[in-house]
Design an enzyme around this catalytic site. Structure first.
Site, mmCIF file in Angstrom:
data_model
loop_
_atom_site.group_PDB
_atom_site.id
_atom_site.type_symbol
_atom_site.label_atom_id
_atom_site.label_comp_id
_atom_site.label_asym_id
_atom_site.label_seq_id
_atom_site.Cartn_x
_atom_site.Cartn_y
_atom_site.Cartn_z
ATOM 1 N N ARG A 42 6.081 51.863 25.176
ATOM 2 C CA ARG A 42 5.717 52.197 23.805
ATOM 3 C C ARG A 42 6.381 53.467 23.275
ATOM 4 N NH1 ARG A 42 -0.740 51.071 22.828
ATOM 5 N NH2 ARG A 42 -0.855 49.000 23.737
ATOM 6 N N HIS A 88 6.083 41.245 21.405
ATOM 7 C CA HIS A 88 5.324 42.497 21.371
ATOM 8 C C HIS A 88 3.860 42.218 21.022
ATOM 9 C CE1 HIS A 88 5.474 46.908 21.315
ATOM 10 N NE2 HIS A 88 4.601 46.861 20.319
ATOM 11 N N TYR A 131 3.726 42.372 0.953
ATOM 12 C CA TYR A 131 4.373 42.679 -0.321
ATOM 13 C C TYR A 131 5.846 43.098 -0.162
ATOM 14 C CZ TYR A 131 -0.452 42.860 -1.981
ATOM 15 O OH TYR A 131 -1.750 42.551 -2.284
#
Length: 838
Positions: A42, A88, A131
Site C-alpha cells: 500500500r 486491488h 461524475y
C-alpha cells in the site's frame, strides 16, 4: 494467556476444542503481518517505477481496457470497478483517491491520468467518481510501453485468477519526476517532484559515467521542481537529502509588488508553495488581520481563474512598506512552508532510504534490464518469424509437390511428417504451412519473402549486437531517455535561491516613517507629496508641465484639508498621496493622482485650495465671490472627515483659500471688473469655523471676485490679468494678458473698492483670469502646455496684449500663488456690506 475456541467437525457432530495461545506472540505475529501488508502492498513506492501497488494496478488496468490518449474518456467509476474487481480488493476509495492524484497537475509534475471533470483543487475535494471521466495521459503510455514484450515479471492477483505486473517498464524516472508520499507502519516517505529534463540528463550522465559523484549529478539536478512553481529558499537541506535521503527545505510563494489601484500598491501572488491552496492562505490572513497580529492589509481578493491561473491580490494600506508586509506574510502565513524530504522506497522488496545517486542508479539498472529483456524478446520473435519465412520460401518454390504431398496424405499428422521428410522442414515449419490456407500460400511472392527474411536477419543481427555489448545497450537506454525528455520535457517552474533562508529583514520597518514632506496641488487637480520637506526648486529647474497652485508643509503620516468652493474642508491622509521620485522636479505632478480619487464632491463643487490640519499650524484665509474675507481659527474637529470652514450666504462661493503664515502678508482680491485690493492680514480678526467672515472688498453692481490669495510684500511679485468678453463661450477666446509689478498697487483699507488693474480694450468687458504671486509668472493651457506671457508693463492700469493660446492657469516661482487662478464666476454678486462678520 488467551484462549481461542475452534469447533472442528467429528463423526458424532461438533466437539469444542480450546487451544491456549500466548497473547504477546499472537499480537507480534498479527502486527508484523499487518505492517508487512501496509509497507509492501500500500504505502511505499517501488524505487524502479516510482509507483505504489494501487497506482501500478490502475495504469495496467486502464492499459488493458484500451483507454489510450487517442480514445475517449470513460467514467472513473468504471475504471475503479475494474481495478477493484481484478487486482486491488482494498476498497474503491483508495483506488479513486490514487487515480485523482495522478490526474492533478498541481500534485504531479507529469500527470499520468488525463482527467475530464472536477478533479479537485489544492483546497477542494474532487467530484464523486460517477461524475468524472478518465483515460491514460501520454506520459502513462511511456510507463506501460513494451509491457507485453516480456520486459517485466508478472505475478498472480489476490485470488489467482488474473496476473499483474510486479513493476512497470517505466520509460522515465517517475519516482524522481513525480515524487511520492505515503505513511506506512513505523516509516513514511515524502519525496519531492523534479524536472523531467534535468532528471533525464542526470540519468544519461550516470549511464555514460557509472562512477559519477553526487556533485556531478547535482550539476544536472540542482533541486526539486514543484508542480505549483514558487521559490525554494536555501539549498543546504536539498543537498542533505540528495546525499543521505533526508533533508528539509523551505518553499515560498512567488509574489510581485504592483500598483493594484490608482491609489494603492499591493502584493500579487501568482504561485503558492506545493500543496498549499489559495483559500488556506486567504483564511489565515483574515484570521491574523482580525486578531490584529498582521497590519498593513486593507483588502484581499482572489482573482484566480482557469485562464490566468492563480492571482491573489493583497492590497496594502498607504503608510505601510509592501516589502515589510510581505516578509510578515511569509513569517505568519502558509505563503512560506517547509518540505521534509524522506526518500524511502522499496529496493528488491526491502524499504530503504536512498540518496539521489542511489535513486538514479536503481532506475538505470531497471531500465537496462527492461531494454535487455525487450531486446531478447524481439530477437526471439524475429528468429521464430525468420524460421517460418524460410519454410514458406521452400513451400513456395515447391508448391506443386507440397500440394501433392498434402493431398496424398491420410491426415494432417501424416502430411506434417511427410513434409518434414521430403523438404527437410521442421515440425514448426510444416505445421505453419499446413495451417496456412492455400489461397494465401499461392499469394506469397518469393522476392517479398526473401526481402522480409533479409530484414529479419538484419534486425536479429542488430539486436544480437545490442545484447552482446554493454556499451551499445546503455546507448539504447540513453537515446530512449533523450527522446522521452524531448517529448514530455517542460521548462523549470520553481526558482532556486541559494540562501540561509532568513525570512524577516528586521532592518526594514513595517510602516512608513513620519518624515516631513511637502503636499503639492496643481492647476489640473493633481495631488502628490514630495519625498522630503526640501524647498521647491527655482524656476529654471522646474518642468514646464502643469502649474502648482498650492504647496503645504506636512508629514508623511499627517493630514491636510481640501477646501472647496462650497466652504467645505475635506480631510485627506498625506500617506495616501503618491510620492514623487527624488529625481523628478516637484512642480511636475504628472505622477500625481487627481483630487477626485480622494474626495467625493457634490454637484458643482470644486477645489479652491489646500491647507494643513495641524491645530498649531497657520490658519486659513478665505475669500468669496461676493467679497467676504475670513481668517479661520485652526480648531478643526478630529473625528470628522469633512466640515464647514465658513458660513456662506445664499448664492455665495469661496474663490480662494490659502494658508496664512504671517500677518505681515497682504490679502489680495481681484474682481471681474479689473479692480485689485490689497491690505495687511492683520486687519482681519480670526474667527471660528461657523462664522461667515467680514467685508473684504467693495464690489460694483454686477462685479464679483474672481481671485483671492495672499502675497508676501517683501518679495518681488507680479500680477497677471487676462481680459476678454463676457458673452464669449468659455475656452473660445485667448484674451488680452497684462503682467505688472505687484508693488505698483497701493494698499488700501479692508472693505474698500481697490484700484484698477487693467484697462479694457474694445470687445473686452471682464477679466477672465487673474493671479498675483512671486515672480516670475508663468502660464499653461488647460492641458498643461506652456503659454508665453507678454513682457511686464510699467504701469498698473495699462491694457493687455493679445495671446496666441488660451490660458488655463498661472503660477509663480514657488510653484504658483497660494490659490488657483479661476475664471469668471457664474451669477451676479451682490455688494458686500461694510460689516459682514457674524
Amino acid at each position: 494467556m488467551a484462549r481461542r475456541t475452534t469447533t472442528p467437525p467429528t463423526d458424532e457432530g461438533f466437539e469444542e476444542r480450546i487451544v491456549d495461545i500466548d497473547v504477546s506472540t499472537e499480537m507480534r505475529t498479527s502486527f508484523l503481518e499487518y505492517a508487512y501488508s501496509v509497507i509492501y502492498q500500500r504505502a511505499l513506492p517501488d524505487a524502479r517505477d516510482g509507483l505504489k501497488p494501487v497506482q501500478r494496478r490502475i495504469l495496467y488496468s486502464m492499459s488493458e481496457m484500451g483507454l489510450r490518449p487517442d480514445r475517449g474518456h470513460v467514467k472513473s467509476s468504471r475504471v475503479v470497478g475494474d481495478v477493484m474487481g481484478k487486482l486491488h480488493p482494498h476498497g474503491d476509495t483508495a483506488i479513486y483517491d490514487a487515480l485523482v492524484r495522478m490526474a492533478q497537475p498541481f500534485s504531479m509534475r507529469l500527470p499520468l491520468i488525463d482527467g475530464h471533470g472536477n478533479f479537485g483543487s489544492p483546497d477542494d475535494l474532487p467530484a464523486a467518481m460517477r461524475y468524472t471521466e478518465a483515460r491514460l495521459a501520454s506520459a502513462a503510455m511511456a510507463m506501460v510501453q513494451s509491457i507485453d514484450e516480456d520486459t517485466v515479471d508478472f505475478k498472480p492477483n489476490y485470488d489467482g485468477q488474473e496476473t499483474e505486473p510486479t513493476v512497470m517498464p517505466s520509460a522515465f524516472p517517475n519516482l524522481l519526476v513525480n515524487g511520492a508520499t505515503g505513511i506506512a507502519v513505523g516509516m513514511a516517505t515524502n519525496m519531492a517532484p523534479h524536472n523531467l529534463v534535468e532528471v533525464v540528463a542526470a540519468a544519461r550522465h550516470l549511464i555514460k559515467k557509472p562512477d559519477a559523484t553526487l556533485d556531478d549529478l547535482m550539476r544536472f539536478i540542482p533541486g526539486p521542481d514543484l508542480p505549483t512553481g514558487g521559490t525554494i529558499i536555501g539549498l543546504d537541506g536539498v543537498r542533505d537529502a540528495y546525499a543521505k535521503g533526508r533533508g528539509t527545505f523551505r518553499m515560498r510563494a512567488r509574489c510581485s509588488i504592483e500598483q493594484v489601484s490608482p491609489r494603492r500598491k499591493g502584493i500579487v501572488v501568482t504561485e503558492l508553495p506545493f500543496n498549499v491552496g489559495p483559500e488556506r492562505v486567504v483564511t489565515k490572513i483574515k484570521e491574523l488581520v482580525t486578531a490584529k497580529k498582521l497590519q498593513g492589509i486593507s483588502d484581499l481578493k482572489d482573482l484566480s481563474d482557469r485562464h490566468k491561473g492563480l492571482n491573489l491580490v493583497i492590497e496594502i494600506k498607504n503608510g505601510f512598506i509592501p516589502e515589510a508586509v510581505l516578509e510578515e506574510l511569509y513569517r505568519l502565513t502558509p505563503m512560506e512552508e517547509s518540505f521534509g524530504i524522506n526518500n524511502v522506497a522499496l529496493v528488491d522488496g526491502q524499504p530503504r532510504t536512498l540518496g539521489l545517486r542511489e535513486l538514479l542508479q536503481v532506475y538505470v539498472d531497471h531500465r537496462i534490464d527492461v531494454v535487455r529483456r525487450r531486446s531478447e524478446h524481439r530477437r526471439r520473435k524475429r528468429q521464430e518469424r525468420l524460421h517460418l519465412v524460410e519454410g514458406l520460401i521452400v513451400a513456395l518454390l515447391n508448391i506443386d509437390e507440397v500440394i501433392q504431398v498434402i493431398r496424398s496424405s491420410d491426415d494432417s499428422a501424416q502430411a506434417r511428417e511427410r513434409l518434414t521428410q521430403v523438404f527437410e522442414l521442421t515440425d514448426t515449419q510444416a505445421h505453419y504451412i499446413l495451417d496456412t490456407p492455400l489461397r494465401r500460400l499461392t499469394r506469397y511472392d518469393k522476392l517479398e519473402l526473401e526481402s522480409e527474411g533479409q530484414t529479419l536477419r538484419d534486425e536479429i543481427a542488430e539486436l544480437t549486437e545490442i545484447l552482446s555489448s554493454d556499451t551499445k545497450l546503455r546507448k539504447v537506454v540513453s537515446d530512449e531517455l533523450a527522446q522521452v525528455s524531448k517529448t514530455f520535457g517542460t521548462p523549470r517552474r520553481t526558482v532556486l535561491l541559494e540562501s540561509s533562508g532568513v525570512t524577516r529583514n528586521t532592518s526594514v520597518p513595517l510602516e512608513v516613517a513620519d518624515d516631513p514632506c511637502m503636499v503639492l496641488y496643481s492647476s489640473t487637480g493633481l495631488l502628490a507629496r514630495t519625498a522630503d520637506a526640501s524647498p521647491l526648486p527655482a524656476e529654471g529647474d522646474r518642468s514646464a508641465h502643469d502649474v502648482l497652485v498650492s504647496a503645504v508643509r506636512s508629514t508623511v503620516r499627517g493630514e491636510i484639508g481640501v477646501v472647496t468652493n462650497q466652504g467645505r474642508m475635506i480631510r485627506i491622509q498625506v500617506v495616501d498621496l503618491p510620492t514623487l521620485p527624488p529625481t523628478a522636479n516637484p512642480p511636475s505632478l504628472s505622477g500625481g493622482h487627481h483630487v477626485s480619487e480622494y474626495v467625493a464632491f457634490n454637484p458643482g463643487e470644486t477645489v479652491v485650495g489646500i491647507g494643513s490640519l495641524d491645530p498649531d499650524g497657520p490658519g486659513l484665509a478665505l475669500g468669496t465671490a461676493q467679497g467676504v474675507v475670513k481668517r479661520v481659527v485652526p480648531d478643526y474637529p478630529a473625528n470628522r472627515d469633512d466640515f464647514e470652514v465658513i458660513g456662506l450666504k445664499e448664492g455665495d462661493t469661496v474663490v480662494g483659500a490659502v494658508e496664512l503664515t504671517s500677518e505681515e502678508h497682504d490679502l489680495v482680491f481681484i474682481t471681474s471688473d479689473a479692480q485689485l485690493l490689497r491690505y495687511p492680514a492683520s486687519v482681519v480678526r480670526p474667527q471660528g469655523r461657523p462664522a461667515g467672515g467680514m467685508a473684504g472688498v467693495r464690489l460694483d453692481n454686477g462685479a464679483s471676485v474672481i481671485w483671492f490669495g495672499v502675497v508676501d510684500p517683501s518679495r518681488e511679485s507680479r500680477v497677471v490679468t487676462i481680459a476678454g468678453s463676457s458673452t464669449a463661450l468659455p475656452g473660445t477666446q485667448t484674451g488680452g494678458a497684462k503682467v505688472s509689478d505687484f508693488a505698483e498697487y497701493p494698499p488700501k483699507g479692508r472693505g474698500t473698492g481697490g484700484v484698477r488693474v487693467q484697462r479694457f480694450l474694445k470687445g473686452e468687458d471682464v477679466l477672465l483670469l487673474a493671479w498675483a504671486g512671486p515672480a516670475p509668472a508663468r502660464a499653461v493651457s488647460t492641458v498643461g502646455k506652456p503659454v508665453p506671457l507678454p513682457e511686464e508693463l510699467g504701469r498698473r492700469d495699462g491694457s493687455g496684449v493679445r495671446l496666441t493660446h488660451s490660458v488655463g492657469a498661472v503660477g509663480g516661482a514657488i510653484g504658483a500663488g497660494p490659490a488657483p487662478a479661476t475664471g469668471l464666476t457664474d451669477g451676479t454678486a451682490d455688494t458686500a456690506d461694510a460689516s459682514a462678520e457674524e
